[in-house]
Design a protein around this motif. Structure first.
Motif, mmCIF file in Angstrom:
data_model
loop_
_atom_site.group_PDB
_atom_site.id
_atom_site.type_symbol
_atom_site.label_atom_id
_atom_site.label_comp_id
_atom_site.label_asym_id
_atom_site.label_seq_id
_atom_site.Cartn_x
_atom_site.Cartn_y
_atom_site.Cartn_z
ATOM 1 N N GLU A 124 0.840 -1.219 0.000
ATOM 2 C CA GLU A 124 0.000 0.000 0.000
ATOM 3 C C GLU A 124 0.868 1.259 0.000
ATOM 4 O O GLU A 124 0.496 2.278 -0.577
ATOM 5 C CB GLU A 124 -0.941 0.001 1.210
ATOM 6 C CG GLU A 124 -1.991 -1.102 1.132
ATOM 7 C CD GLU A 124 -3.410 -0.597 1.322
ATOM 8 O OE1 GLU A 124 -3.708 0.504 0.869
ATOM 9 O OE2 GLU A 124 -4.200 -1.335 1.929
ATOM 10 N N ASN A 137 1.130 3.783 -3.211
ATOM 11 C CA ASN A 137 0.525 5.065 -2.805
ATOM 12 C C ASN A 137 -0.946 4.988 -2.402
ATOM 13 O O ASN A 137 -1.588 6.020 -2.233
ATOM 14 C CB ASN A 137 0.675 6.115 -3.907
ATOM 15 C CG ASN A 137 1.942 6.899 -3.718
ATOM 16 O OD1 ASN A 137 2.329 7.177 -2.582
ATOM 17 N ND2 ASN A 137 2.591 7.234 -4.799
ATOM 18 N N THR A 138 -1.492 3.780 -2.318
ATOM 19 C CA THR A 138 -2.903 3.663 -1.923
ATOM 20 C C THR A 138 -3.085 4.070 -0.464
ATOM 21 O O THR A 138 -4.120 4.627 -0.096
ATOM 22 C CB THR A 138 -3.420 2.227 -2.124
ATOM 23 O OG1 THR A 138 -2.477 1.319 -1.583
ATOM 24 C CG2 THR A 138 -3.623 1.912 -3.588
ATOM 25 N N ARG A 158 -1.369 6.378 1.131
ATOM 26 C CA ARG A 158 -1.325 7.852 1.188
ATOM 27 C C ARG A 158 -2.698 8.421 0.803
ATOM 28 O O ARG A 158 -3.208 9.341 1.432
ATOM 29 C CB ARG A 158 -0.238 8.372 0.244
ATOM 30 C CG ARG A 158 0.169 9.800 0.502
ATOM 31 C CD ARG A 158 1.637 10.042 0.278
ATOM 32 N NE ARG A 158 2.084 9.752 -1.064
ATOM 33 C CZ ARG A 158 2.555 10.674 -1.913
ATOM 34 N NH1 ARG A 158 2.614 11.931 -1.552
ATOM 35 N NH2 ARG A 158 2.987 10.339 -3.087
ATOM 36 N N VAL A 159 -3.275 7.842 -0.246
ATOM 37 C CA VAL A 159 -4.597 8.306 -0.690
ATOM 38 C C VAL A 159 -5.635 8.070 0.419
ATOM 39 O O VAL A 159 -6.451 8.941 0.712
ATOM 40 C CB VAL A 159 -5.026 7.577 -1.994
ATOM 41 C CG1 VAL A 159 -6.442 7.970 -2.389
ATOM 42 C CG2 VAL A 159 -4.071 7.902 -3.129
ATOM 43 N N LEU A 160 -5.558 6.894 1.036
ATOM 44 C CA LEU A 160 -6.510 6.563 2.111
ATOM 45 C C LEU A 160 -6.406 7.534 3.276
ATOM 46 O O LEU A 160 -7.415 8.010 3.799
ATOM 47 C CB LEU A 160 -6.202 5.160 2.654
ATOM 48 C CG LEU A 160 -7.030 3.992 2.148
ATOM 49 C CD1 LEU A 160 -6.698 2.749 2.942
ATOM 50 C CD2 LEU A 160 -8.516 4.279 2.244
ATOM 51 N N MET A 206 -5.556 10.467 3.236
ATOM 52 C CA MET A 206 -6.068 11.799 2.885
ATOM 53 C C MET A 206 -7.552 11.714 2.536
ATOM 54 O O MET A 206 -8.100 12.591 1.898
ATOM 55 C CB MET A 206 -5.284 12.369 1.700
ATOM 56 C CG MET A 206 -3.876 12.757 2.069
ATOM 57 S SD MET A 206 -3.063 13.707 0.783
ATOM 58 C CE MET A 206 -2.986 12.537 -0.525
#
Lengths: 282, 230
Positions: free
Chosen positions: B73, B77-78, B80-82, B84
Motif C-alpha cells: 500500500e 501510494n494507496t 497515502r490516498v486513504l 487523505m
C-alpha cells in the motif's frame, strides 16, 4: 474568500532549493495552473498544499486552514488526483470507486454518474491491473470527482494521455469550474494551461517567473506587436498592429488575397523560453 | 468504526485475488492436515504435526501478510490516498490487523480440529494462538511501517520470520539455541502449545510474551511517528 493562499513558501531537499518563496492565490471557482517543466517543483507544491509534506518556511492555507493542520474535515472537502495513481490493482473499477464512496460517505448513485462522466461505465467490471494508462488516469480522476469537492488538486491530469482522452478530461474540469469548484492543476502542457486556467504561474527551478492571466501574460511579452499576413501567392508580410495598417489590411481583404492572418503575440511556450531560456517539454 | 469495516471488506476482496497472501493463510494448516492424516510413525508423540506447525503458522502468516500488505500500500501510494480520505491511521491498522487476525484464527481452528481438542483444551489452545497472532501482527505492522517498498519489506521480513519460526523447533535439539530462544515469544508460544493436553503454563512464559508485545508496540509507535506510513 481565498480558497488557496501561499505566502513565501520555500522547500529544500538536501542542498537543492525545490521551491523558493512561492506566492499564489485562488478564489472560489477559479482554475489556477502551475506550468513548468519536469523537476520544476510542481508536485512538491501540491504535496505541501495537501499537507503531505511541510514547507521549510512560509505559510500555506487552503479553505482558510493552514496546510500543516489539515484534518479529516478539510480532506472531506478536497479531491486529489496525484501523479501516482494509488489504485487497488486487484479490484475492479467499480470496486475501487465503491470503496472510496464508502470512505467518503457518498451515495452509490454518484458512482454511476462519475463512471458515465469519465467514460468508464463500460469498463466498470474490469480489474484495474488490466486497464491501460489512459483508463487508469480516468479512474484516478473519477475518484477525485467522486465527492463534490470545494477544491480539486490535479497533478498533471492529462500527462501521457491521447489527445481525445485529454480533451474529454478538459471538459470535465471545465464542468467542475462551472459548479464553483476551485481547481489547482499542474501541467507542462501550455495548451492545457492556456485553455483551462484563469491564472497561471510559470514555475522554473522552484521560482515563479511570471504569474497572471495567460492572455495577459502573452500580451505583456508581445514586444514585436505586428500582424503577420500570408498571401495566397505565398508572399509573407508583417504590418504594425496599429491603425496605420488598417487601410492596407482592408485592401488585402477586399482583393481576397489573404491566405492566413495572425498576430505576433507569443504563446506561453515562447514566454517561458524568453524568461528562463528553457523549454516546457518533459 | 465504519471505516474499519470498509477496510476489512476491501482487504478481504483484495486478498482473495492475491495468491501470495492467500497461500500464507492456507499453507501451514494444509500441510499439518495432510501430515496428520497421512503420516503414522510408531512412538510418534500425539498431535506431533499440530504442535510443530501451529507455532510456525502464527509466526509466519501474520508477519508476512501484515508487513507485505502495508508495504504494498505504501509502494503503490494507496495508503497515502486513504490517509487523505477521511481514514485515520489507527482505523487502517485495526482494519488490516483485524482481517489478518480473523483469517489466522480460522487457520488456528483447523489446527484445533486436527488436534481433536475438547472443552477447556480448545479455549487454552485458541487463547494462546490468539496471543501469538496478535504479537505477530504488531511485528508485521512494525516491519511494514519501516519498509518503503515491497523489496525492502521482503528482505527484512525473511530473516525475522525465519528466526522466530525456526528457533523454537531447533531449540529441541540444541541447549544453546534453547537458552537463547527463551527470550522470544515464539519459543514461549511453542512451549505453551506443547502443553495443551496438560494445560500447564508457566508465569515466565506469560511475562516474556508480554515483554515481547510491549517491545514490538513501542518499536511500532516510534517508527510510525517517524514515517507516518509515508
Amino acid at each position: 474568500m481565498k480558497v488557496i493562499e501561499t505566502f513565501n513558501i520555500s522547500k529544500q531537499y538536501r542542498n537543492t532549493t525545490v521551491l523558493d518563496k512561492i506566492n499564489l492565490e485562488a478564489g472560489k471557482g477559479e482554475i489556477v495552473g502551475v506550468l513548468g517543466p519536469s523537476g520544476a517543483g510542481k508536485t512538491t507544491l501540491i504535496n505541501i498544499l495537501t499537507g503531505q509534506i511541510r514547507a521549510d518556511s512560509g505559510d500555506a492555507y487552503i479553505l482558510e486552514t493552514s496546510c500543516v493542520n489539515l484534518d479529516c474535515k478539510i480532506y472531506s472537502k478536497i479531491g486529489i488526483m496525484m501523479d501516482s495513481f494509488g489504485l487497488y490493482e486487484r479490484l475492479s473499477v467499480y470496486e475501487n470507486l465503491k470503496f472510496y464512496s464508502q470512505i467518503f460517505r457518498i451515495s452509490s448513485n454518484r458512482i454511476e454518474y462519475v463512471l458515465n462522466k469519465t467514460g468508464l461505465y463500460g469498463a466498470r467490471k474490469t480489474l484495474v491491473q488490466n486497464l491501460s494508462k489512459g483508463m487508469k488516469a480516468r479512474l484516478n480522476l473519477a475518484r477525485a470527482f467522486l465527492k463534490e469537492a470545494e477544491l480539486l488538486f490535479l497533478d498533471e491530469p492529462t500527462s501521457g494521455l491521447d489527445p481525445q482522452t485529454a480533451q474529454h478530461i478538459h471538459g470535465l474540469i471545465e464542468e467542475e469550474k462551472q459548479k464553483g469548484t476551485t481547481v489547482f492543476l499542474t501541467t507542462h502542457n501550455m495548451h492545457e494551461a492556456e485553455k483551462l486556467c484563469d491564472n497561471i504561474a510559470l514555475l522554473c527551478d522552484g521560482k515563479i517567473v511570471e504569474y497572471g492571466n495567460p492572455q495577459k501574460i502573452c500580451s505583456k511579452y508581445n514586444y514585436m506587436n505586428v500582424i503577420d499576413i500570408t498571401l495566397k501567392n505565398g508572399e509573407k508580410i508583417s504590418l504594425p498592429n496599429s491603425p496605420k495598417s488598417s487601410d492596407k489590411i482592408k485592401q488585402l481583404v477586399e482583393s481576397e488575397s489573404i491566405k492566413s492572418i495572425h498576430s505576433s503575440e507569443p504563446n506561453l511556450e515562447n514566454v517561458f523560453l524568453l524568461l528562463t531560456g528553457k523549454v516546457l517539454k518533459q | 468504526m465504519k471505516n474499519i469495516l470498509f477496510i476489512f471488506r476491501k482487504q478481504l476482496k483484495d486478498s482473495l485475488k492475491n495468491k501470495a497472501i492467500l497461500i500464507q493463510f492456507i499453507m501451514h494448516p494444509l500441510i499439518a492436515a495432510v501430515m496428520t492424516l497421512s503420516v503414522h510413525i510408531e512412538n510418534m508423540p500425539e498431535n506431533f504435526f499440530v504442535y510443530l506447525f501451529s507455532p510456525m503458522y502464527i509466526t509466519m502468516a501474520p508477519i508476512v501478510s501484515m508487513s507485505s500488505i502495508i508495504a504494498e500500500e505504501k509502494e503503490k501510494n494507496t495508503l497515502r490516498v486513504l490517509l487523505m480520505s477521511n481514514v485515520k491511521s489507527y482505523e487502517y491498522f485495526i482494519g488490516i490487523g483485524g482481517y489478518i487476525f480473523l483469517i489466522c484464527m480460522l487457520g488456528a481452528a483447523v489446527f484445533c480440529v486436527l488436534g481433536k481438542f475438547a472443552g477447556i483444551e480448545i479455549l487454552y489452545f485458541m487463547g494462546i494462538m490468539a496471543v501469538g497472532i496478535l504479537t505477530s501482527i504488531v511485528i508485521g505492522g512494525t516491519i511494514g511501517t519501516a519498509s518503503k517498498n515491497q523489496i525492502l519489506n521482503t528482505s527484512i521480513t525473511m530473516p525475522v520470520m525465519l528466526v522466530l519460526s525456526f528457533v523454537p523447533m531447533l531449540s529441541q535439539f540444541n541447549d544453546v539455541i534453547n537458552n537463547a530462544g527463551r527470550v522470544l515469544y515464539s519459543q514461549q508460544i511453542f512451549n505453551l502449545i506443547n502443553h495443551t493436553s496438560t494445560l500447564d503454563f508457566k508465569c515466565e512464559s506469560i511475562i516474556i510474551i508480554v515483554v515481547n508485545i510491549l517491545i514490538s508496540a513501542i518499536l511500532f509507535a516510534v517508527l510510525y511517528r517517524k514515517s507516518k506510513f509515508a
